[in-house]
Design a protein around this motif. Structure first.
Motif, PDB file in Angstrom:
ATOM      1  N   TYR A   1       0.871  -1.182   0.000  1.00  0.00           N
ATOM      2  CA  TYR A   1       0.000   0.000   0.000  1.00  0.00           C
ATOM      3  C   TYR A   1       0.898   1.219   0.000  1.00  0.00           C
ATOM      4  O   TYR A   1       1.920   1.245   0.690  1.00  0.00           O
ATOM      5  CB  TYR A   1      -0.944  -0.005   1.215  1.00  0.00           C
ATOM      6  N   GLY A   2       0.518   2.239  -0.786  1.00  0.00           N
ATOM      7  CA  GLY A   2       1.385   3.415  -0.913  1.00  0.00           C
ATOM      8  C   GLY A   2       2.739   2.950  -1.438  1.00  0.00           C
ATOM      9  O   GLY A   2       2.828   2.215  -2.421  1.00  0.00           O
ATOM     10  N   ASN A   3       3.815   3.342  -0.723  1.00  0.00           N
ATOM     11  CA  ASN A   3       5.159   2.920  -1.141  1.00  0.00           C
ATOM     12  C   ASN A   3       5.656   1.734  -0.328  1.00  0.00           C
ATOM     13  O   ASN A   3       6.802   1.338  -0.450  1.00  0.00           O
ATOM     14  CB  ASN A   3       6.150   4.085  -0.976  1.00  0.00           C
TER      15      ASN A   3
ATOM     16  N   PRO B   1      -3.153  -2.813   6.581  1.00  0.00           N
ATOM     17  CA  PRO B   1      -4.091  -2.285   7.578  1.00  0.00           C
ATOM     18  C   PRO B   1      -5.402  -1.745   7.003  1.00  0.00           C
ATOM     19  O   PRO B   1      -6.477  -2.015   7.535  1.00  0.00           O
ATOM     20  CB  PRO B   1      -3.293  -1.178   8.257  1.00  0.00           C
ATOM     21  N   SER B   2      -5.322  -1.013   5.856  1.00  0.00           N
ATOM     22  CA  SER B   2      -6.555  -0.423   5.316  1.00  0.00           C
ATOM     23  C   SER B   2      -7.510  -1.519   4.830  1.00  0.00           C
ATOM     24  O   SER B   2      -8.727  -1.441   5.014  1.00  0.00           O
ATOM     25  CB  SER B   2      -6.215   0.519   4.164  1.00  0.00           C
TER      26      SER B   2
END
Length: 664
Positions: A246-248, A348-349
């Motif tokens: 997620y993200g980087n 987590p998301s």
């Protein structure tokens, strides 16, 4: 909590069906309703046909139980919905090793029936702290132990069970988590508060049957879905979620791939998540506390007709404890295969989307399996099973907790309380317990990287070992005395609590976000910590005891193993307390005669509901009382039955060793 966070992942074909919309069909709803009507009927039958107007009747079922309800009740009080949710969840996360927790009990139920219960019966006690008071004298150990047991009930059993039951209701009915908890407790409290132990034991028996039936059916469906055992082994090792970044940030590989040792019970002593020395020794210490000295379990055994019934009940429970590995742990692992994205989420998301907590969603493994796999009607049955297991373990705990409170704490505050006052105090105390437990639920939700079972075991490892040490030495070492036991308990408690508080202050962390708790404190695995704590407590107890005055044998007849068969008169160390109790009983008689004259209809209904209306029998003469006492403390057995239960006990131990070896 918004119910939409609990919806299953959308299927490619149709609009996703909310889990709770699946329950809304005539078949499921009618099964649930019929189920509750039957349970209530059994509870009411037990309530009116047994004696609950006396403290002995309400709390010990009048010493009249036979072996099969005892075995079933032992199993049902032990297996709460916390087990369904917790064992399946840890199974989904880490493989079969948690099943070892269950199999350890096979050895301990034998210890319970053959070693501990005979001593408790000969001592003539109702609660465990009462045994310690007879064995050591003094009040402080008894009060300390009662308070500690209540704390343990709240932090481990009640809040974990309430939380897991609520997850279920939330998934199935789409109710808010806290509303679900409230409804559950209302039903449970109703029949514990009114029915006493006999009602609890009979409803337990009914619920054990339903619990096993339902989980067998589900296990069948689950294995059928996966394609048998060998397919299950290969597929589990490949159950890896697709979303791993997620993200980087990319999630570490070990956070989402199943462990290489998933199918071994015994794991690496240093790197394993459940190291094998911990599983053999550390776990045995915790289980010794749970199975042999815990009020909930021992109270079931003390209600037996005679010793053979106790042993047979323990054996029956032992055989039933073989099942959770196949009925809970493995279905949990299958849930990971079938619903990999949801159950094995790591980001987590994503996790928050599926189950409302960031640390991981393994807790919903079993509930998801039920809601997704079972056909209509059976799904309702399984939901009732979950509620059943939840309610049976809660009723057991409430009954035992209120026994502890009224007998060991309340009678210290109010020395001359009447029997009626004690019954009412016990019932009010249950309400207080419920309040505290609900407040603790949010902490349970996020502890031990979202693995409920690990949370329960770790708290027990911090608080249980000192109690186990004291009971073990009290029975097997007559040199141990009151100061030794007391300081052992206190020092053990301080060490355990300091670890527990540190761990909660830093948070237990998850694989994604490890906790920054100092390694010297949290680096020691909780099962190893239990061993260290146990050894320290034993050293303290023995050291203090050897430096202080020993207890004379005249006070110890039939209270420890070496003197278990002595026939001499025992002078109890708590004799003066018993005098106070006698004067209380005399006061009580005068009190009841006065109040019998006239009662209104409402008052009579209330009395009947609480079991206070039962007429006092004629007062026993001193001879009858002595005979009654003899019957209550009798541990003799018929020769034939003694042989039968002993042979079965040996077979049970052999089975335990075989199971451990086969899956090691």
């Amino acid at each position: 909590m918004d119910s939409s966070t609990w919806s299953p992942p959308a299927t490619a074909t149709a609009e996703p069906l909310h889990a709770y919309e699946r329950i809304r069909n005539a078949a499921d709803i009618s099964v649930i309703v019929i189920y509750f009507v039957v349970v209530m009927a059994v509870g009411l039958w037990a309530m009116f046909s047994t004696n609950r107007g006396t403290v002995g009747g309400f709390f010990l079922a009048g010493r009249s139980m036979v072996w099969w309800p005892i075995g079933a009740s032992l199993f049902a009080s032990n297996i709460g919905s916390g087990h369904f949710v917790g064992l399946a969840g840890t199974g989904a996360a880490a493989g079969i090793a948690t099943g070892g927790f269950e199999w350890n009990a096979l050895i301990l139920v034998v210890l319970l029936g053959w070693v501990f219960v005979p001593i408790y019966i000969k001592a003539g006690v109702v609660t465990m702290p009462e045994y310690l008071r007879k064995r050591f004298g003094g009040q402080r150990i008894q009060v300390y132990l009662s308070v500690l047991s209540l704390v343990l009930y709240i932090f481990t059993k009640i809040s974990a069970d309430i939380f897991s039951g609520a997850i279920f209701i939330n998934l199935a009915l789409g109710l808010d988590l806290y509303l679900a908890i409230f409804i559950l407790l209302a039903i449970t409290a109703l029949y514990t508060i009114t029915g006493g132990l006999a009602a609890v034991i009979y409803t337990d028996t009914l619920q054990t049957v339903i619990m096993l039936l339902g989980s067998f059916i589900l296990t069948g469906f689950a294995f059928h879905e996966v394609g048998g055992y060998s397919a299950f082994v290969t597929k589990y090792m490949n159950a890896i979620p697709t979303v791993t970044s997620y993200g980087n940030t990319t999630v570490k590989k070990e956070c989402y791939t199943p462990r290489a040792d998933s199918f071994h019970i015994f794991r690496d002593p240093l790197k394993g998540d459940l190291p094998w020395p911990g599983l053999i020794f550390g776990l045995t210490i915790i289980s010794l506390w749970y199975w042999c000295t815990d009020q909930v379990i021992v109270q079931r055994c003390l209600s037996a007709k005679n010793m053979s019934h106790v042993k047979a009940g323990c054996i029956m429970c032992g055989y039933m404890k073989l099942l959770p590995m196949f009925l809970m742990v493995m279905p949990g692992m299958i849930s990971r295969i079938l619903f990999t994205e949801k159950v094995a989420c790591t980001v987590p998301s994503e996790c928050e989307k599926y189950c409302g907590t960031k640390v991981g969603c393994t807790n919903i493994a079993y509930p998801t399996l039920v809601v997704e796999l079972m056909p209509n009607g059976l799904r309702g049955l399984m939901l009732s099973v979950m509620l059943a297991s939840l309610m049976s373990s809660l009723t057991s705990i409430f009954n035992s907790a209120s026994t502890l409170f009224t007998m060991d704490i309340y009678t210290k505050i109010r020395k001359k309380a009447s029997e009626k006052e004690l019954m009412i105090a016990g019932r009010l105390f249950m309400l207080v317990l419920i309040g505290i437990s609900i407040a603790w639920v949010p902490i349970v939700q996020s502890a031990q990287s979202g693995q409920l079972f690990d949370y329960i075991q770790s708290i027990t490892s911090y608080l249980g070992p000192p109690i186990a040490a004291v009971f073990l030495l009290a029975i097997f070492c007559k040199r141990v005395n009151e100061p030794g036991a007391f300081w052992g308990l206190i020092i053990g408690f301080l060490i355990g609590v300091s670890r527990m508080i540190t761990e909660f202050a830093y948070g237990t962390g998850s694989c994604m976000e490890p906790s920054n708790c100092p390694t010297i404190i949290c680096g020691v695995h909780y099962l190893y910590f239990a061993i260290i704590l146990f050894v320290i407590t034993i050293i303290v107890i023995l050291a203090v005891s050897l430096f202080t005055k020993p207890i004379a044998d005249v006070h110890l007849y039939r209270l420890c193993w070496s003197l278990r068969n002595s026939k001499e008169e025992r002078i109890d160390l708590d004799a003066e307390d018993e005098d106070i109790q006698d004067t209380r009983e005399d006061a009580l008689e005068i009190d009841t005669e006065a109040s019998e004259e006239k009662k209104g209809c409402l008052r009579q209904a209330y009395d009947m509901f609480c079991g206070l209306d039962q007429q006092k029998g004629p007062k026993m003469t001193k001879e009858e009382e002595a005979a009654m006492k003899l019957k209550m403390t009798d541990t003799s057995e018929k020769r034939l039955w003694r042989m039968v239960v002993n042979i079965n006990g040996i077979i049970l131990l052999a089975v335990a060793v075989f199971c451990h070896a086969y899956f090691a």
